[in-house]
Design a protein around this motif. Structure first.
Motif, PDB file in Angstrom:
ATOM      1  N   LEU A 172     -16.032  23.128 -18.057  1.00 43.10           N
ATOM      2  CA  LEU A 172     -17.202  22.583 -17.356  1.00 43.10           C
ATOM      3  C   LEU A 172     -16.987  21.104 -17.039  1.00 43.10           C
ATOM      4  CD1 LEU A 172     -20.033  24.213 -19.507  1.00 43.10           C
ATOM      5  CD2 LEU A 172     -19.371  24.861 -17.180  1.00 43.10           C
ATOM      6  N   GLY A 173     -16.416  20.378 -17.997  1.00 38.28           N
ATOM      7  CA  GLY A 173     -16.173  18.956 -17.780  1.00 38.28           C
ATOM      8  C   GLY A 173     -15.044  18.678 -16.819  1.00 38.28           C
ATOM      9  N   GLN A 174     -14.174  19.669 -16.661  1.00 42.81           N
ATOM     10  CA  GLN A 174     -13.020  19.483 -15.785  1.00 42.81           C
ATOM     11  C   GLN A 174     -13.308  19.862 -14.339  1.00 42.81           C
ATOM     12  OE1 GLN A 174     -10.592  22.036 -18.161  1.00 42.81           O
ATOM     13  NE2 GLN A 174      -9.776  20.395 -19.439  1.00 42.81           N
ATOM     14  N   THR A 175     -14.416  20.564 -14.116  1.00 43.87           N
ATOM     15  CA  THR A 175     -14.711  21.050 -12.765  1.00 43.87           C
ATOM     16  C   THR A 175     -16.021  20.516 -12.198  1.00 43.87           C
ATOM     17  OG1 THR A 175     -15.764  23.040 -13.687  1.00 43.87           O
ATOM     18  CG2 THR A 175     -13.426  23.194 -13.111  1.00 43.87           C
ATOM     19  N   LEU A 176     -16.800  19.788 -13.007  1.00 45.10           N
ATOM     20  CA  LEU A 176     -18.086  19.269 -12.561  1.00 45.10           C
ATOM     21  C   LEU A 176     -18.067  17.742 -12.529  1.00 45.10           C
ATOM     22  CD1 LEU A 176     -20.403  21.687 -14.594  1.00 45.10           C
ATOM     23  CD2 LEU A 176     -20.011  21.720 -12.126  1.00 45.10           C
ATOM     24  N   PRO A 177     -18.907  17.118 -11.718  1.00 44.25           N
ATOM     25  CA  PRO A 177     -18.854  15.655 -11.561  1.00 44.25           C
ATOM     26  C   PRO A 177     -19.537  14.874 -12.685  1.00 44.25           C
ATOM     27  CG  PRO A 177     -20.583  16.574 -10.166  1.00 44.25           C
ATOM     28  CD  PRO A 177     -19.870  17.742 -10.777  1.00 44.25           C
ATOM     29  N   ASN A 178     -20.234  15.550 -13.583  1.00 41.45           N
ATOM     30  CA  ASN A 178     -20.997  14.868 -14.633  1.00 41.45           C
ATOM     31  C   ASN A 178     -20.086  14.071 -15.564  1.00 41.45           C
ATOM     32  OD1 ASN A 178     -22.169  17.563 -13.813  1.00 41.45           O
ATOM     33  ND2 ASN A 178     -23.953  16.714 -14.843  1.00 41.45           N
ATOM     34  N   SER A 179     -20.610  12.994 -16.144  1.00 36.86           N
ATOM     35  CA  SER A 179     -19.870  12.271 -17.178  1.00 36.86           C
ATOM     36  C   SER A 179     -19.900  13.102 -18.465  1.00 36.86           C
ATOM     37  CB  SER A 179     -20.477  10.893 -17.416  1.00 36.86           C
ATOM     38  OG  SER A 179     -21.792  10.998 -17.927  1.00 36.86           O
ATOM     39  N   VAL A 180     -18.840  13.005 -19.264  1.00 39.13           N
ATOM     40  CA  VAL A 180     -18.652  13.915 -20.408  1.00 39.13           C
ATOM     41  C   VAL A 180     -18.188  13.159 -21.640  1.00 39.13           C
ATOM     42  CG1 VAL A 180     -17.503  16.011 -21.233  1.00 39.13           C
ATOM     43  CG2 VAL A 180     -17.903  15.715 -18.789  1.00 39.13           C
ATOM     44  N   ASP A 181     -18.715  13.543 -22.802  1.00 35.94           N
ATOM     45  CA  ASP A 181     -18.124  13.246 -24.095  1.00 35.94           C
ATOM     46  C   ASP A 181     -17.723  14.569 -24.727  1.00 35.94           C
ATOM     47  OD1 ASP A 181     -18.294  10.514 -24.041  1.00 35.94           O
ATOM     48  OD2 ASP A 181     -20.071  10.373 -25.316  1.00 35.94           O
ATOM     49  N   TYR A 182     -16.508  14.631 -25.276  1.00 38.14           N
ATOM     50  CA  TYR A 182     -16.021  15.849 -25.919  1.00 38.14           C
ATOM     51  C   TYR A 182     -16.029  15.683 -27.438  1.00 38.14           C
ATOM     52  CZ  TYR A 182     -14.137  17.389 -21.386  1.00 38.14           C
ATOM     53  OH  TYR A 182     -13.995  17.786 -20.078  1.00 38.14           O
ATOM     54  N   PHE A 183     -16.243  16.804 -28.143  1.00 40.74           N
ATOM     55  CA  PHE A 183     -16.100  16.832 -29.591  1.00 40.74           C
ATOM     56  C   PHE A 183     -15.181  17.986 -29.981  1.00 40.74           C
ATOM     57  CE2 PHE A 183     -19.702  19.605 -28.653  1.00 40.74           C
ATOM     58  CZ  PHE A 183     -19.502  20.703 -29.487  1.00 40.74           C
ATOM     59  N   GLY A 184     -14.559  17.891 -31.150  1.00 41.00           N
ATOM     60  CA  GLY A 184     -13.685  18.966 -31.605  1.00 41.00           C
ATOM     61  C   GLY A 184     -12.972  18.605 -32.890  1.00 41.00           C
ATOM     62  N   LEU A 185     -12.103  19.496 -33.334  1.00 41.18           N
ATOM     63  CA  LEU A 185     -11.281  19.266 -34.520  1.00 41.18           C
ATOM     64  C   LEU A 185      -9.915  18.766 -34.092  1.00 41.18           C
ATOM     65  CD1 LEU A 185     -13.532  21.161 -35.689  1.00 41.18           C
ATOM     66  CD2 LEU A 185     -11.791  22.121 -37.188  1.00 41.18           C
TER      67      LEU A 185
END
Length: 454
Positions: A172-185
């Motif tokens: 979703l973050g790679q294909t949409l124009p919105n600003s993104v913060d990612y979380f993960g391990l």
């Protein structure tokens, strides 16, 4: 008129001990179909969607909002369809339509999200993950992904908080124009044995080549890269860098927030709750909370209604954990492996509309790990509308038939579990959604618990 009638409906339903979480909203939407669009500018909206972890993540973010001193409303009961969200919003309006609280934290069903998001224009959207769930309702997981994507397309100004370890979520973050913060391990920090991702979701969304995983937490979550087109897990801004300790009561982890490391003892057990904690920490960071404040919230958070909810029952600890799809169920079973003392387990399986009418997914759950736990689990119970199907599944998983009891009466189920256990034992109830509502009503009346919407 819609506000007045809705508020009166809530009042009278609560007067008679009903939850008043969905019917008032249905009435409001019937009277005023444009309700959500009309209310969008009166609230600062934060929406949470995804397959697993919505309710727990909402509780954590509630803690972050409280810590930040932000007054808010939320659909705490988990009523996350349009009607439940309408009830939540209208309940916080004055009779003249003025919002009494500015911020609204809304757990939102994946199917309802595509309709609601473009109308409510949320400031922040948190997407937890995507897994197969209620196939008779949602269809394939890619249909759920596309539904959420369609909703976000209608609100391009929203800030996204996404799970970097889930290829579908990250897309979703790679294909949409919105600003993104990612979380993960972080790579290779998950403490359980590495299991090669076998789901068809473990294939590249761009070119359909199978991802290479350098590490895998569970399901299709992990550190992935497409060997063909190079599509890979994005860098996470909020990341669990170590799992220092975990058992059936809590987990102690190290989190990197931007460039700052913090150690946190999570009050929530279950390794899958680390993802929920990371999503909550990401939201806390957006609220400009200091690291010490984020640590405090994560250390103090209590389990929500039916999500690792713990109740003292006649000298025993009863824990209720919602199960609704194979991946979530498998994680709950993995959690049971951390149980070191004697316990009793009941599976309450319904196939009503709120659960999904197709229960064939039970055969995708790894119940085969249970026979190795028979020194700890003294008795197995099957209950709910599909109790017999559940008992058959346990039998095929290797549980001796003599150790399986079918009990559809929920009062008698509790009685039998208490009789089959001793003081200080743990009683686990693993219900599907409507079974959870039914058994909790029994427990509420029997042990004077709070209402589920409180």
């Amino acid at each position: 008129m819609a506000i007045l009638i809705t508020k009166l409906t809530i009042f009278f339903l609560r007067l008679f001990g009903r939850g008043a979480t969905t019917l008032p909203g249905k009435i409001a939407l019937k009277i005023c179909p444009s309700l959500f669009s009309d209310l969008s500018d009166r609230f600062r909206i934060i929406m949470i969607t995804g397959t697993n972890g919505k309710t727990t993540t909402a509780r954590i973010i509630s803690g972050m909002l409280n810590q930040a001193g932000i007054n808010f409303i939320t659909n705490k009961s988990g009523a996350n369809l349009s009607s439940g969200i309408a009830t939540t919003l209208v309940s916080s309006l004055s009779l003249t339509g003025k919002s009494l609280v500015r911020t609204a934290l809304l757990e939102t069903d994946e199917g309802a999200f595509k309709i609601l998001a473009p109308k409510l224009k949320p400031e922040i959207i948190i997407v937890t993950n995507f897994f197969e769930d209620q196939l008779d309702r949602f269809g394939h997981v890619y249909a759920t992904l596309n539904s959420v994507k369609e909703g976000i397309l209608g609100t391009p100004e929203s800030k996204l908080i996404l799970n970097a370890d889930d290829p579908l979520c990250a897309s979703l973050g790679q294909t949409l124009p919105n600003s993104v913060d990612y979380f993960g391990l972080a790579d290779d920090v998950y403490p359980e044995d590495y299991i090669k991702a076998s789901s068809d979701i473990a294939y590249c969304s761009n070119c359909r080549s199978r991802y290479d995983y350098s590490s895998n937490s569970f399901g299709h979550l992990g550190h992935y890269k497409c060997p063909n087109c190079g599509n890979e897990r994005p860098q996470a801004q909020i990341e669990c860098t170590q799992v220092l300790e975990y058992d059936n009561l809590s987990s102690t982890i190290e989190i990197m927030i931007k460039d700052q490391k913090i150690a946190v003892k999570l009050a929530l057990p279950g390794l899958y709750n680390i993802y929920n904690a990371l999503a909550g920490a990401a939201a806390g960071h957006l609220f400009e909370l200091k690291e010490d404040d984020i640590v405090k919230v994560l250390a103090d958070i209590e389990s929500g209604f039916g999500r690792m909810e713990s109740i003292n029952v006649e000298g025993r600890t009863l824990k209720m954990i919602l199960v609704k799809n194979p991946t979530g169920f498998n994680q709950v079973l993995e959690y049971l492996l951390t149980q070191k003392t004697s316990c009793t387990v009941a599976f309450l399986i319904n196939n009503k509309l709120g659960d999904g009418t197709d229960i064939s997914w039970l055969w995708d759950v790894n119940f085969e790990i249970l026979p190795a736990m028979q020194d700890t689990i003294k008795s197995f119970y099957a209950s709910g509308t599909r109790a017999v199907d559940m008992a058959v599944r346990l039998k095929y998983a290797g549980i001796p038939e003599k150790n399986i009891t079918i009990e559809k009466n929920m009062q008698e189920l509790i009685n039998s579990m208490i009789e089959a256990s001793k003081e200080n034992d743990t009683l686990y109830l693993l219900p599907t959604y409507t079974a959870m509502l039914e058994i909790r009503k029994v427990l509420k009346e029997r042990y004077n618990l709070k209402e589920f919407w409180e």
